[in-house]
Motif scaffolding. Structure first.
Motif, mmCIF file in Angstrom:
data_model
loop_
_atom_site.group_PDB
_atom_site.id
_atom_site.type_symbol
_atom_site.label_atom_id
_atom_site.label_comp_id
_atom_site.label_asym_id
_atom_site.label_seq_id
_atom_site.Cartn_x
_atom_site.Cartn_y
_atom_site.Cartn_z
ATOM 1 N N GLY A 123 0.845 -1.193 0.000
ATOM 2 C CA GLY A 123 0.000 0.000 0.000
ATOM 3 C C GLY A 123 0.874 1.235 0.000
ATOM 4 O O GLY A 123 1.867 1.306 0.731
ATOM 5 N N ALA A 124 0.517 2.223 -0.828
ATOM 6 C CA ALA A 124 1.373 3.405 -1.011
ATOM 7 C C ALA A 124 0.555 4.672 -0.802
ATOM 8 O O ALA A 124 -0.594 4.635 -0.334
ATOM 9 N N ASP A 125 1.160 5.805 -1.145
ATOM 10 C CA ASP A 125 0.473 7.092 -1.054
ATOM 11 C C ASP A 125 -0.551 7.226 -2.182
ATOM 12 O O ASP A 125 -0.514 8.158 -2.979
ATOM 13 N N GLU A 126 -1.404 6.237 -2.285
ATOM 14 C CA GLU A 126 -2.521 6.235 -3.235
ATOM 15 C C GLU A 126 -3.634 5.440 -2.553
ATOM 16 O O GLU A 126 -3.405 4.788 -1.546
ATOM 17 N N LYS A 127 -4.817 5.459 -3.120
ATOM 18 C CA LYS A 127 -5.965 4.844 -2.441
ATOM 19 C C LYS A 127 -6.133 3.366 -2.792
ATOM 20 O O LYS A 127 -7.122 2.745 -2.418
ATOM 21 N N VAL A 128 -5.173 2.818 -3.513
ATOM 22 C CA VAL A 128 -5.280 1.461 -4.037
ATOM 23 C C VAL A 128 -4.228 0.569 -3.389
ATOM 24 O O VAL A 128 -3.073 0.962 -3.274
ATOM 25 N N ALA A 129 -4.628 -0.618 -2.946
ATOM 26 C CA ALA A 129 -3.651 -1.642 -2.551
ATOM 27 C C ALA A 129 -3.376 -2.502 -3.773
ATOM 28 O O ALA A 129 -4.283 -2.739 -4.590
ATOM 29 N N ARG A 130 -2.154 -2.947 -3.928
ATOM 30 C CA ARG A 130 -1.787 -3.722 -5.125
ATOM 31 C C ARG A 130 -1.262 -5.089 -4.708
ATOM 32 O O ARG A 130 -0.485 -5.207 -3.759
ATOM 33 N N VAL A 131 -1.690 -6.118 -5.459
ATOM 34 C CA VAL A 131 -1.304 -7.503 -5.168
ATOM 35 C C VAL A 131 -0.272 -7.946 -6.207
ATOM 36 O O VAL A 131 -0.463 -7.736 -7.409
ATOM 37 N N PHE A 132 0.815 -8.545 -5.731
ATOM 38 C CA PHE A 132 1.886 -9.004 -6.626
ATOM 39 C C PHE A 132 2.119 -10.490 -6.432
ATOM 40 O O PHE A 132 1.974 -11.017 -5.330
ATOM 41 N N GLU A 133 2.483 -11.140 -7.534
ATOM 42 C CA GLU A 133 2.722 -12.586 -7.489
ATOM 43 C C GLU A 133 4.088 -12.886 -8.088
ATOM 44 O O GLU A 133 4.476 -12.306 -9.102
ATOM 45 N N ALA A 134 4.823 -13.792 -7.430
ATOM 46 C CA ALA A 134 6.195 -14.079 -7.878
ATOM 47 C C ALA A 134 6.187 -14.703 -9.272
ATOM 48 O O ALA A 134 5.432 -15.647 -9.527
ATOM 49 N N PRO A 135 7.018 -14.197 -10.189
ATOM 50 C CA PRO A 135 7.119 -14.808 -11.517
ATOM 51 C C PRO A 135 8.101 -15.976 -11.498
ATOM 52 O O PRO A 135 8.816 -16.196 -10.513
ATOM 53 N N LEU A 136 8.136 -16.689 -12.602
ATOM 54 C CA LEU A 136 8.991 -17.875 -12.710
ATOM 55 C C LEU A 136 10.462 -17.536 -12.504
ATOM 56 O O LEU A 136 11.201 -18.278 -11.850
ATOM 57 N N SER A 137 10.892 -16.402 -13.044
ATOM 58 C CA SER A 137 12.317 -16.056 -12.920
ATOM 59 C C SER A 137 12.714 -15.912 -11.450
ATOM 60 O O SER A 137 13.806 -16.324 -11.049
ATOM 61 N N PHE A 138 11.813 -15.349 -10.610
ATOM 62 C CA PHE A 138 12.147 -15.210 -9.186
ATOM 63 C C PHE A 138 12.170 -16.568 -8.489
ATOM 64 O O PHE A 138 13.029 -16.833 -7.646
ATOM 65 N N LEU A 139 11.211 -17.431 -8.820
ATOM 66 C CA LEU A 139 11.164 -18.744 -8.165
ATOM 67 C C LEU A 139 12.448 -19.526 -8.434
ATOM 68 O O LEU A 139 12.987 -20.200 -7.558
ATOM 69 N N LYS A 140 12.946 -19.414 -9.668
ATOM 70 C CA LYS A 140 14.193 -20.113 -9.996
ATOM 71 C C LYS A 140 15.379 -19.477 -9.281
ATOM 72 O O LYS A 140 16.282 -20.169 -8.810
ATOM 73 N N THR A 141 15.373 -18.137 -9.208
ATOM 74 C CA THR A 141 16.441 -17.440 -8.471
ATOM 75 C C THR A 141 16.429 -17.862 -7.013
ATOM 76 O O THR A 141 17.480 -18.144 -6.422
ATOM 77 N N LEU A 142 15.233 -17.954 -6.416
ATOM 78 C CA LEU A 142 15.118 -18.317 -5.007
ATOM 79 C C LEU A 142 15.642 -19.728 -4.761
ATOM 80 O O LEU A 142 16.288 -19.990 -3.734
ATOM 81 N N SER A 143 15.394 -20.620 -5.709
ATOM 82 C CA SER A 143 15.901 -21.987 -5.527
ATOM 83 C C SER A 143 17.432 -22.012 -5.583
ATOM 84 O O SER A 143 18.075 -22.799 -4.912
ATOM 85 N N HIS A 144 18.034 -21.119 -6.379
ATOM 86 C CA HIS A 144 19.505 -21.003 -6.365
ATOM 87 C C HIS A 144 19.989 -20.440 -5.034
ATOM 88 O O HIS A 144 20.978 -20.893 -4.473
ATOM 89 N N ALA A 145 19.269 -19.431 -4.523
ATOM 90 C CA ALA A 145 19.719 -18.756 -3.295
ATOM 91 C C ALA A 145 19.612 -19.670 -2.083
ATOM 92 O O ALA A 145 20.501 -19.716 -1.244
ATOM 93 N N THR A 146 18.488 -20.419 -1.998
ATOM 94 C CA THR A 146 18.265 -21.227 -0.802
ATOM 95 C C THR A 146 18.776 -22.650 -0.958
ATOM 96 O O THR A 146 18.800 -23.408 0.007
ATOM 97 N N SER A 147 19.177 -23.015 -2.179
ATOM 98 C CA SER A 147 19.621 -24.380 -2.477
ATOM 99 C C SER A 147 18.534 -25.404 -2.167
ATOM 100 O O SER A 147 18.817 -26.548 -1.863
ATOM 101 N N GLN A 148 17.269 -24.980 -2.198
ATOM 102 C CA GLN A 148 16.161 -25.917 -1.983
ATOM 103 C C GLN A 148 15.422 -26.071 -3.302
ATOM 104 O O GLN A 148 14.544 -25.297 -3.637
ATOM 105 N N LYS A 149 15.819 -27.080 -4.055
ATOM 106 C CA LYS A 149 15.290 -27.223 -5.411
ATOM 107 C C LYS A 149 13.832 -27.668 -5.408
ATOM 108 O O LYS A 149 13.025 -27.208 -6.184
#
Length: 840
Positions: free
Chosen positions: A485-511
């Motif tokens: 939520g920001a300095d606007e009247k709207v809350a925004r919902v975000f969802e992790a894309p595939l590129s982040f999920l793959k990056t996270l598996s590299h970072a945490t080593s949990q494939k």
């Protein structure tokens, strides 16, 4: 469980650099200092870690300068203690000492007679091992010159004396450099530049007054940076000194000061050593006592396309083991708002200065460099930019130049307003008034440092057009999601894309866990819209089918900006990757609030999200409840008349607690009546404090909660069947309480820690033990049911230097079972800190 010793260490500090020239200094100790709001932050370039933030400034830190600086690294090899000067926007200057063996810091002194306005530049030189001189400029139109005798013993006192205070006129000076004049004359020269486009040279002796000697004209706009070389003695016995200046006229000038003679009237002696082809424009003569120096324009360097904010000579290297003889490289580093840094050197044959290295040309969202600095040994160069970011290149070539980007610390460059841990604690999400959302995580498979995981910023999922005030991670199963939520009247919902999920598996080593999710995720990344508000998805199929598309999914090309290239990161990213290619797509917008969003929270089952906004009336102060998934508004909870500052669901998700600026808390019961319906009821509303209530937190093991207020108190309450009762008020704190977080340690004995954050930046840990009767209810009033003990006041050198905005314990199962936990905090000082808390 009795609380023995509680050890606290810093696992990670994230912070961005203040957007101001002269803010960064790389010292002979190979540490970099920079201002992060009121803090002086110190980072180690070798490990890319911020080591500490120094408290002591009441205003934003404008400039830092090491004694000895990288220019004197050849003299400093044996030094055990180094000193740092820092100046702030109120005109105050502090002197710090660091002991390199144990990295212990102390504030030695505050310079008396502070400037009346902000300090714009500090520059110093080492005259001997223990004797230094420094000068400071300010927008109050004065330049002060100081001598400082550094202590010869540990914890010794510094002796400081003011040599002169120069009034330089109504046009403030913003650049400084000091040097000893060549030829063992015992004289010091001070170069000052600023808004009148001239370089002013002042001359003085080691002990006293400085007189205006001459002016160097040529620049056609503000002078932004000045740097003297060390004295140069050539083979034929001539002594000279070089001064480099840079300006907003995009040009760089090199001035040569050659010693003419000890007697001004003996013209015959200096004729033969005076003119070379390179010194093609004769300038004024600088007179220092019985010595005089011919100044000439050595070279004019043209190559940058925008203001040149900094120039710096490459630090000298030693030619002897004792560090007496030195070799001054003919090499200059310049940094400009055109997004590049350049290294300039004279050609071997002609002596004409040329640009030999250019680094930078960042992505379109970077707005140029505010300064560039050499490492003490000259093999690395560091820039800091408009986005508070650092950029480091190292020359990794053996027989040729090969400058490659290196990892650096990163963080927000404005107040950090909220943080939230990922569902299983794999990463920490933070939001800030710098209009970004960032993800920090320990990178497991990196060559580990001896002291635990190496933390890095691994993604920047949201880059927004408004200041962001609050965030919550959706805790339930499924893909990683968050609402901001920001300095606007709207809350925004975000969802992790595939590129982040793959990056996270590299970072945490949990494939495994990441691979399960990746099968269903069809979105590879996200693109930013021209106004920087919505982030559009880039689909996996589209990315593979049309790799060379020029348009942007059929949108009007005038309204689009260059396409992001979602990347899977196999090692911690650098700024250029983060700034653009790690965005998450926005999946929903939540409309309903009447003002700017202020706080958000999600229940533990991942079914509901509650939101509140800034409010001056009961109607606007409603709490909206949203169904996760369908994103329907399923409740509008009315109770408060002013802004609801924080909300939290109880750990069984049956109760929602809200605290407000109206000094009251509310407890609502929440029942899920159908697939997408809820019923809610106000159980209790109570005026709990004398001032604004900033923070609240539930006991993980029961229906007790804590509230913290501007009235400097923390109160513990219990929710009964019909009412809420006060159990205990902790002793008054030294400052307003702005953040709370409660973690359970032992369910059987109902023990836990309450972390308390304050407006002065300090954090305390309290042990809370709650005794219950047989049936599980709170003990009778005659028996004290809560025992509260202060177990740890965190060292001010570990804490924030201004208001703590949020505290959050890492919600991993691992931390429940052992005696090691992690506590994250964020604050107005731009910092995100993760503490390692160990219980004996």
């Amino acid at each position: 469980m009795s609380c023995g010793g509680v050890g606290v260490e810093i696992a990670f500090i994230g912070a961005g650099c203040n957007r101001i020239v002269n803010n960064v200094s790389w010292g002979a100790c190979d540490l970099v200092a920079f201002g992060a709001q009121n803090a002086v932050a110190i980072f180690c370039p070798k490990t890319a870690r911020i080591l500490t933030t120094l408290p002591g400034h009441k205003a934003s830190v404008n400039c830092t300068h090491w004694l000895p600086s990288n220019k004197f690294a050849f003299k400093a090899k044996q030094l055990e203690r180094h000193f740092l000067l820092s100046g702030d926007a109120d005109g105050a200057i502090n002197l710090w000492e660091v002991s390199l063996s144990d990295r212990k810091w102390r504030r030695v002194l505050q310079v008396p007679q502070p400037h009346k306005k902000g300090v714009t530049c500090i520059s110093g030189i080492m005259v001997s091992q223990t004797d230094a001189m420094f000068a400071s400029t300010s927008s109050d139109g004065t330049v002060n010159v100081w001598e400082v005798i550094l202590p010869s013993t540990v914890e010794g006192d510094c002796k400081l004396s003011c040599l002169d205070s120069l009034f330089v006129g109504l046009k403030p000076m913003v650049a400084l450099s000091l040097a000893e004049l060549p030829g063992n004359t015992g004289h010091i020269v001070l170069a000052i530049g600023g808004l009148d486009n001239k370089v002013h040279l002042y001359c003085g002796e080691r002990t006293g007054k400085f007189v205006h000697a001459c002016e160097l004209k040529g620049h056609t706009d503000w002078i932004r940076s000045l740097d003297f070389s060390l004295p140069i003695c050539t083979d034929d016995g001539t002594h000279s000194l070089l001064l480099v200046s840079s300006s907003q006229d995009k040009g760089i000038r090199i001035w040569k000061m050659a010693l003419r003679s000890s007697l001004p009237n003996s013209n015959g002696t200096y004729r033969k050593e005076e003119i070379s082809l390179a010194s093609y424009i004769k300038g004024p003569v600088l007179v220092a006592g019985s010595f005089s120096y011919q100044i000439s324009l050595e070279s004019l360097l043209i190559g940058h396309e925008d203001w040149v904010y900094s120039v710096e000579w490459q630090p000298p290297s030693t030619d002897s083991a004792e560090g007496i003889d030195y070799h001054q490289p003919q090499s200059i580093l310049s940094a400009s708002m055109d997004k590049t840094m350049m290294i300039w050197q004279p050609e071997r044959t002609t002596g004409i200065w040329m640009n030999v290295v250019t680094v930078g040309e960042l992505s379109h969202c970077a707005l140029g460099f505010y300064g560039g600095h050499w490492s003490p040994n000259g093999d690395s160069i560091l820039a800091h930019g408009y986005g508070g970011s650092f950029h480091l290149w190292k020359n990794v070539g053996v027989n040729f130049d090969n400058w490659q980007p290196q990892k650096v610390p990163s963080g927000h460059h404005a107040a950090v307003t909220d943080i939230a841990w990922a569902r299983s604690g794999e990463y920490l999400l933070s939001v800030s008034h710098d209009q970004t959302t960032r993800i920090f995580a320990p990178w497991k498979n990196e060559a580990c440092l001896s002291d635990g995981d190496s933390w890095h910023e691994i993604a920047r999922p949201q880059v927004h057009g408004h200041d962001i005030n609050c965030v919550t991670v959706i805790q339930g199963k499924g893909n990683h999601r968050f609402v901001s939520g920001a300095d606007e009247k709207v809350a925004r919902v975000f969802e992790a894309p595939l590129s982040f999920l793959k990056t996270l598996s590299h970072a945490t080593s949990q494939k495994s866990s990441a691979e399960d999710l990746q099968v269903d995720v069809q979105i590879l990344g996200a693109n930013m819209s021209a106004l920087g508000l919505s982030q559009k998805p880039i689909y996996v199929q589209a990315a593979y089918d049309t790799p060379d598309r020029t348009g942007n999914d059929g949108l009007d090309t005038l309204e689009t900006i260059p396409d992001a290239v979602p990347v899977v990161l196999t090692e911690p990213p650098i700024e250029e990757q983060l700034a653009w290619h790690t965005l998450w797509p926005e999946s929903h917008k939540l409309y309903g609030h009447g003002n700017e969003l202020f706080s958000l929270c999600c229940d533990h089952g991942g079914k509901l999200v509650a939101s509140s906004c800034k409010a001056q009336s009961a109607m606007v102060a409603e709490i909206w409840v949203w169904q996760v998934g369908s994103w329907k508004a399923v409740g509008r909870l009315q109770s408060h008349s002013l802004t609801v500052t924080q909300m939290e669901f109880s750990h069984d998700d049956n109760l929602l607690l809200a605290v407000s600026r109206d000094r009251q808390f509310s407890v609502f019961s929440i029942k899920r009546t159908g697939t997408d319906e809820i019923s809610y009821q106000l159980l209790a509303r109570q005026e709990a404090h004398k001032r604004i209530i900033w923070a609240c937190s539930w006991n993980p093991f029961g229906n007790e909660f804590a509230t913290g207020s501007r009235d400097k108190t923390v109160k513990i309450w219990t929710v009964g069947k019909e009412s809420v009762k006060l159990l205990i008020t902790l002793p008054p704190f030294g400052s307003s309480v702005t953040a709370l977080s409660w973690i359970g340690l032992d369910r059987q004995s109902n023990n836990g820690f309450l972390a308390v954050g304050m407006e002065n930046g300090l954090i305390e840990l309290w042990s809370l033990s709650i005794r219950r009767t047989e049936d599980g209810s709170i003990a009778l009033p005659s028996v004290p049911s809560v025992t509260a003990t202060l177990v740890r006041q965190l060292d001010p050198f570990m804490c924030h230097v201004s208001s703590v905005h949020r505290l959050a314990w890492r919600n991993s199962e691992k931390s429940r079972n052992c005696r090691s936990m992690q506590l994250a905090s964020c604050g107005a000082d731009h910092c995100v800190i993760v503490f390692e808390v160990n219980v004996d």
